[in-house]
Design an enzyme around this catalytic site. Structure first.
Site, short mmCIF file in Angstrom:
data_model
loop_
_atom_site.label_atom_id
_atom_site.label_comp_id
_atom_site.label_asym_id
_atom_site.label_seq_id
_atom_site.Cartn_x
_atom_site.Cartn_y
_atom_site.Cartn_z
N LYS A 21 38.83 25.08 37.84
CA LYS A 21 37.74 25.99 38.17
C LYS A 21 36.40 25.26 38.10
CE LYS A 21 36.03 30.65 36.91
NZ LYS A 21 36.21 31.78 35.98
N SER B 289 36.69 36.26 38.03
CA SER B 289 35.95 35.24 38.74
C SER B 289 36.77 33.98 39.09
CB SER B 289 34.75 34.81 37.90
OG SER B 289 35.17 34.23 36.69
N SER C 70 38.71 37.38 33.89
CA SER C 70 38.53 36.48 35.04
C SER C 70 39.74 35.61 35.37
CB SER C 70 37.32 35.58 34.82
OG SER C 70 36.14 36.32 35.08
#
Lengths: 488, 479
Positions: free
Chosen positions: B77, B152, B176
């Site tokens: 990420k 996210s 997330s």
């Protein structure tokens, strides 16, 4: 100066803590090129996390203990937010009472010596915060509000800082200065700071006169300036009151070049720091072990030293003169266990060695300027035993020792070895005529013989009086030489 | 699952049945095929570098010196620091940002032989639940390109769903990792707070978030978790514990020893179709011998507001540092003063959702409001933590991972409250600091939906074993 009330906020860097507060960078950044004592943590880069370092934490707890504070159950760090060019995260990790936080000192009554009156006084400490120092910024024309450039050096960013806040208990400029000096000395004794380093401490002072509003003076950089700034400000406020005016509550800046305090150009907005406990830093419990490690740093405190020295019958001035320099005090305490004449020891260290160092621009606060205890002990013993006159130590030995504290004792006092009984005897045998004159009562002959001895040993550390005594004694012992000569 | 699990790939590489270079070439080809429409990666390593690394893995595999992730391709990420690739947190503020230090988890990946493919898209600074709020454009759900992948960590989930990596790292502040897992039919674990180092994670809400493993099977997640978990001297909030899980010797939980609690507060607002799928899964588990119990934990109704209050407060603080001095983004015209630099940088370089959360965070921390909002939220948090600690001592707490299957693009971001409501089930685990696993529980209207299990603090092993059981019961994910 009736009804003067002074409270201080003293920021002291823990320059000797070894590392910065939350990373391994150095706590003393002096002499390093800009931005070379930095890492992701003290640059406040995202993702880099603060980790409390043992050196600063122990030094802070030791300071809290040495100042007689109530300790909290844990070291709790709080974020204090304000935007400033030299504050890389735009928040400072500090401590705060409230919002689940706690300072490292919950309050104390701190006792300090005022060397003006030789009185012990006390001041209440409201709290002490352990926090990180910001970086340093430099502006172009127009200062922070208008300069097109800001240059920031982050070498200082993250250096551990103690913010000591007192109650308004101090009664005058001299008093305030004594308090700050004694506080710094205490922190120096426990190895937390070196107050002589540039920028190692800063003082803000709150002062009110005759029950009026208090005025805060910022940016005072030395203990002498504390006294000067307060004198000026008290005078300024007194004049306003005498003229029938009222002192306004404000923040002023100390301009040391001109010796005046000046109002800060822009009013600070309502303080809004958005305090909340730093989620990256879980409370660090002050365990028994941690306390023990902190306590082991407190080997000596200035009060004990001063009382020990005066207890030896040494005068207050000389005792304080030694106490002011931790390495000198340690040297005194070690040497004093081996000599009987403590007053001579105290005078040697606190007056004459210190003076000799000062002549060379050195200070006995730095341990490497001082001779080993053995040298000092030997010197005092020689004086005690009458082998060496104190004046010779002061005039001849100490300047050499100040130059090079490692000078071996033998090369400091070669003369002592030469003025022996046998040397005197040898001179008298050679100067038989003068000897006999002396024995016949001619005073001049004695002076001549003393001169002869001195010529032999060089005109170093010799005490003519002592030689005189030695000659008279020896002359009587060998009186028969003259009698023989006369009878023959 | 259309693609093999990382665990199966690992076994095949060790046995010699799969050539890692050939495998990497397949993955790279899928990336080329899918990235144009999905946009899951923000930056990718060069293909020759990836293939070169894979070649070196072959040697280690052949000589029997394979490390736990040898030859496996891992996506990271974009809020996790990497030395070689920029780390932007999908913000214009950090465009091209390469500060020269690496996250502890990335160091551990490399040490375990993983090959990093690239950095995945996300909502800016992890503030969002759909990956639509990236400054570099949204990621689409490979399952249905009209839909969001969740957020996210939507980029990481999407990459796994289209086979653009074998494993992925996400971060979970309020769901997330789990919500994207639910929306893409993948598996994600939000670890116990302190299990995984946050050193190198661009902070959004430090007290809530954890980096966590994402994969296509429960054992994949166990494998990646075993590599990244553990005490880190650079993160004072990590737990001093070793041996979190052993992926090699992880057996499905015996359903007869399983007790599941379903708090009714976590089902309120859930789509009927999702609730139905959840009930039928619980029914199947009951049939295999598990005990399922409906419970009430009323304080959980306060979880969402408490979560957003705390997250925004911490966000406002964390994001204060972006003032135009140390970070890449600068205002479009030359500022006349430092104050103007700060103001203009923050106005121009932050997205609107980020600015909204900063403003609200400042508000809840301000003098006069702090007690009413921030401190009140921390009190609710304590109550939730206590309630969840007590509940997870006697049972695994379960709920659907999200209230709905993946929404269409644009459906939720218009209204912040509707956007925030996607996190209603997931935030509880973050407030309580307890582990939570999301895994597929089937499909609703053709779209994958996930179930989330919450266990006691440090109860990852139990959750993962339960996950293996569920895979068996549902008949997929073996291998």
């Amino acid at each position: 100066m009736v009804g003067v009330k002074i409270g201080l906020e003293i920021h002291v860097q823990l320059t000797e803590a070894g590392s910065k507060l939350f990373c391994g960078c150095r706590s003393n950044y002096r002499g390093l090129p800009p931005n070379t004592n930095v890492c992701p943590v003290c640059l406040g880069l995202p993702g880099a996390l603060p980790v409390p370092q043992p050196g600063p934490v122990e030094a802070a707890i030791a300071a809290s203990m040495a100042l007689g504070c109530r300790l909290p159950w844990a070291i709790v760090f709080t974020r204090k937010h304000y935007f400033y060019p030299d504050l890389p995260k735009n928040y400072q990790i500090t401590e705060y009472e409230g919002a689940h936080g706690a300072p490292v000192c919950l309050g104390a009554v701190f006792h300090y010596l005022d060397p003006g009156s030789w009185e012990w006084r006390s001041v209440r400490i409201r709290r002490i915060n352990l926090e990180e120092d910001p970086g340093r910024s430099q502006y172009g024309d127009g200062g922070i509000m208008a300069s097109p450039v800001v240059m920031v050096d982050y070498n200082r960013s993250g250096v551990p800082l103690l913010e000591v806040v007192t109650e308004p208990d101090l009664r005058g400029p001299r008093d305030a200065r004594s308090m700050v000096e004694y506080l710094l000395l205490t922190l120096e004794y426990i190895g937390a700071t070196n107050p002589r380093l540039e920028g190692a401490f800063r003082v803000d002072a709150n002062v009110s006169v005759g029950g009026g509003e208090r005025v805060e003076i910022k940016n005072i950089g030395s203990t002498l300036e504390v006294e000067r700034a307060l004198r000026y400000e008290i005078l300024r406020q007194t004049k306003i009151i005498e003229a029938g005016g009222k002192v306004e509550r404000e923040t002023r800046h100390w301009d040391s070049t001109r010796g005046v305090t000046r109002p800060l150009r822009h009013k600070e907005a309502e303080e809004e720091y958005l305090y909340f406990p730093d989620p990256d830093l879980p409370p660090l419990p002050i365990t028994g072990k941690l306390k023990e490690r902190a306590r082991s740093r407190i080997t000596l405190l200035p009060g004990e030293v001063y009382k020990t020295i005066t207890g030896h019958g040494v005068g207050r001035e000389v005792a304080w003169s030694i106490t002011q320099h931790p390495p000198l005090a340690r040297l005194y305490l070690t040497a004093s266990e081996h000599v009987a004449d403590k007053k001579t020891l105290a005078r040697l260290l606190g007056v004459d060695l210190k003076g000799a160092l000062k002549d060379l621009g050195r200070t006995p606060s730095e341990p490497e300027t001082l001779p080993p205890p053995e040298t000092v002990i030997t010197l005092v013993k020689l004086v005690e035993e009458g082998e060496l006159p104190y004046d010779a130590v002061r005039g001849l030995v100490l300047p050499k020792l100040a130059q090079n504290p490692k000078t071996p004792i033998e090369s400091l006092i070669p003369e002592k070895a030469k003025v022996t009984d046998s040397l005197i005897e040898a001179v008298l045998m050679e100067e038989r005529k003068a000897l006999c004159d002396l024995l016949r009562g001619k005073k001049k002959a004695l002076n001549y013989l003393v001169g002869a001895v001195i010529r032999r040993v060089g005109k170093a550390a010799v005490d003519p009086r002592a030689i005189r005594g030695m000659i008279e004694k020896k002359a009587r012992e060998i009186e028969r030489l003259c009698l023989e000569a006369e009878s023959s | 699952m259309p693609f093999e699990s990382a665990w199966r790939l690992k076994e095949e590489m060790i046995s010699g049945d799969l050539d890692p270079v050939e495998h990497a070439a397949h993955v790279l080809e899928r990336i080329r095929r899918w990235e144009g429409s999905v946009h899951a990666y923000l930056s990718l390593r060069r293909e020759d570098e990836i293939l070169g690394d894979t070649g070196r893995a072959v040697e280690r595999l052949r000589s029997g010196k394979a490390r736990p992730l040898e030859g496996l391709l891992v996506a990271v990420k974009d809020n996790i620091m990497t030395l070689d690739l920029p780390t932007t947190a999908a913000s214009k503020m950090l465009k091209g940002f390469k500060p020269g230090y690496e996250a502890t988890v990335v160091e551990r990946l490399r040490a375990a032989g993983a090959i990093i493919t690239g950095k995945t898209n996300m909502d800016e600074f992890a503030m969002g639940s759909t990956t639509e709020l990236s400054a570099y454009g949204p990621t689409r759900n490979p399952v249905d390109l009209e839909r969001v992948p969740g957020g996210s960590s939507g980029g990481s989930a999407a990459v796994l769903a289209y086979g653009g990596a074998d494993l992925a790292l996400g971060s979970d502040t309020g769901g997330s990792i789990r919500l994207p897992a639910s929306f893409t039919g993948t598996v994600g674990l939000k670890p116990t707070y302190g299990a995984v180092s946050r050193y190198g994670l661009i902070p959004y809400a430090n007290s809530l978030e954890q980096i966590g493993p994402m994969g296509r099977s429960v054992r994949d997640v166990a494998l990646l978790f075993s590599v990244i978990a553990g005490w880190d001297p650079r993160d004072a909030t990590t737990l001093r514990r070793t041996g979190w899980v052993d992926p090699e010797n992880l057996a499905p939980l015996d359903p007869h020893s399983l007790r599941i609690c379903t708090p009714e507060e976590l089902l309120e607002g859930t789509d009927a179709s999702v609730a139905k799928r959840f009930d039928s899964l619980l029914g199947e588990l009951e049939e295999s011998g598990a005990v399922v119990e409906e419970v009430r934990i009323p304080v959980l109704r306060e979880a969402l507001p408490a979560y957003y209050t705390i997250a925004m407060a911490e966000a406002a603080s964390n994001l204060a540092r972006y003032d135009g001095s140390l970070y890449p983004c600068r205002p479009s015209t030359r500022p006349r003063s430092w104050e103007e630099l700060v103001e203009r940088t923050r106005t121009e370089c932050f997205g609107s959702e980020v600015k909204r959360r900063i403003l609200m965070g400042v508000y809840v921390l301000s003098e006069g409001y702090r007690d009413q909002f921030y401190l009140a939220a921390t009190r609710i948090r304590r109550l939730i933590r206590n309630a969840m600690m007590a509940a997870t001592r006697r049972c695994i707490v379960a709920s659907p991972t999200g209230p709905v299957p993946a929404p269409r693009l644009g459906e939720r971001i218009g209204d912040p409250l509707k956007l925030y409501a996607l996190d209603v089930q997931t935030v509880t685990a973050n407030l309580a600091g307890i582990p939570s696993l999301s895994q597929p529980m089937g499909r609703v209207m053709g779209l994958p939906v996930g179930v989330q299990w919450m266990g006691p603090s440090m109860g990852e092993e139990t959750l993962l074993r339960l996950g293996l059981l569920v895979e068996e019961v549902l008949g997929y994910g073996r291998g």
